[in-house]
Design a protein around this motif. Sequence first.
Motif, PDB file in Angstrom:
ATOM      1  N   ARG A   1     -22.370   3.132  43.283  1.00 32.13           N
ATOM      2  CA  ARG A   1     -23.046   4.424  43.140  1.00 32.13           C
ATOM      3  C   ARG A   1     -23.079   4.849  41.672  1.00 32.13           C
ATOM      4  O   ARG A   1     -24.107   5.309  41.164  1.00 32.13           O
ATOM      5  CB  ARG A   1     -22.315   5.481  43.974  1.00 32.13           C
TER       6      ARG A   1
ATOM      7  N   LEU B   1     -26.538   5.336  39.337  1.00 33.72           N
ATOM      8  CA  LEU B   1     -26.870   6.545  38.573  1.00 33.72           C
ATOM      9  C   LEU B   1     -27.010   6.226  37.086  1.00 33.72           C
ATOM     10  O   LEU B   1     -27.904   6.740  36.403  1.00 33.72           O
ATOM     11  CB  LEU B   1     -25.792   7.608  38.801  1.00 33.72           C
TER      12      LEU B   1
ATOM     13  N   TRP C   1     -31.208  14.733  35.397  1.00 30.21           N
ATOM     14  CA  TRP C   1     -30.664  14.879  36.755  1.00 30.21           C
ATOM     15  C   TRP C   1     -29.687  13.752  37.071  1.00 30.21           C
ATOM     16  O   TRP C   1     -28.608  13.991  37.637  1.00 30.21           O
ATOM     17  CB  TRP C   1     -31.811  14.883  37.768  1.00 30.21           C
TER      18      TRP C   1
ATOM     19  N   LYS D   1     -25.499  13.992  37.938  1.00 30.49           N
ATOM     20  CA  LYS D   1     -24.890  13.443  39.141  1.00 30.49           C
ATOM     21  C   LYS D   1     -23.795  12.421  38.846  1.00 30.49           C
ATOM     22  O   LYS D   1     -22.967  12.121  39.711  1.00 30.49           O
ATOM     23  CB  LYS D   1     -25.966  12.780  40.008  1.00 30.49           C
TER      24      LYS D   1
END
Length: 416
Positions: free
Chosen positions: A18, A22, A191, A195
């Motif tokens: 993950r 990102l 963005w 995150k």
Amino acid sequence: MSSVPAATPETETAARQRRLQLYLGGQASWFISLGIQFVIFPFLVTQVLHEPAARVGIAQMSLMAPSLLFMLLGGTVADHSDARRILIRVHLFATVPPLLLATVYLTGHLTYAILIVYALAMGTLAAFAIPARDSALTRVAETNIQQAVTLAMGVQMGSQLVGMLIAALAAITGTPALLFFQAAVMLAGFWAAVKLAPLPPTNLAATVGRFAQIVDGLKSAAGIPIVATVIALNFAVGLFYVGSFLVVLPLMIRDIYQSTSSEFTLKFALINICFWGGTIVVNLALLRIGHIGHRGRLMMGSLASGLIILALFHFHMPFWLVCLLVFWWGMGAGTTMTMGRTIVQMAAPESHRARVLSAYQLGFSGGAPLGALMMGLLVGWLGIFDAVLVPATIMVGILALLYFLSPIWSYKAAAD
């Protein structure tokens, strides 16, 4: 009292994937924007303002000149700050210059000075974004560093290619629409950075000033022979290869192939698609091959192919053959960038990694603006066909010196 479930290998792997997704999403955002800029900026200089060769070189130099001033500072800041916070800020700030440039273009007030200001602003932001992003990769990936670097380079090159394909639509959408889209893409990167999990500083020492920290980073880079060699080689690449690419190819399309404004955008986008397509092909091959021990030898071979291509540009040829040579050039560039960055990522100490990587990037980014200025002057003096022989000849001597006097040919990396 409730207990926190222990992390399992599966959950740790999922969390790492993950983070990497990102990270790569933010990288894709930055380089899609850069791909658009790579086509639109020289179009504005050469086709809208019709600037001569020397001023084209100065304009291209302005995109990269801030690296000479701020790249090492950017590395120092990244070593002593949260890399995620830096990425959030630079992506947010990078939405402003294309918005302002689009507004100026729409109102009919575009000038050469405004393009220089735009270039300096974007170059300054890049000087802080690159060290933060590069130093974060090792912590985000944690294992299989060569594979992670190759994957990141593939995303970088693929994203630039996407940006150039989008820029090729300028004849349909118009330049302002592309600049607004460039800003929106940067906002998407903002963005992704928001995150991302925090990436705290790897060096907490704050007892000395920024200048002393920069010097400490340079000493660390210079103290590792293979890193120092790769940095020197990167400077030569920026000076003689990138400078040639940024100045010679746009002028060749305009002056040798007599392109109109719409033809210029399409042809220059095609040239860039060929180049970055070559880098993508070679990075897919490197991902499949896996670990490479003799990374330095692979770099040397790739750079030798680059000087041959530059020498071939001495001859007038059909445009399709130029595209084919540029594709070959891109394959060599992709190999050089991936192997060089992997060497530095692995060899740099964690406490100094951002500063060492910024020195590596400075070699490339510092040589490129000087190369763009040099090639602009050489083309104005010698003409395109003779000017390309100068960097090709000098690179022969540089590669010979590195073969005999540096550890790059004998260097062999252990498995990651």
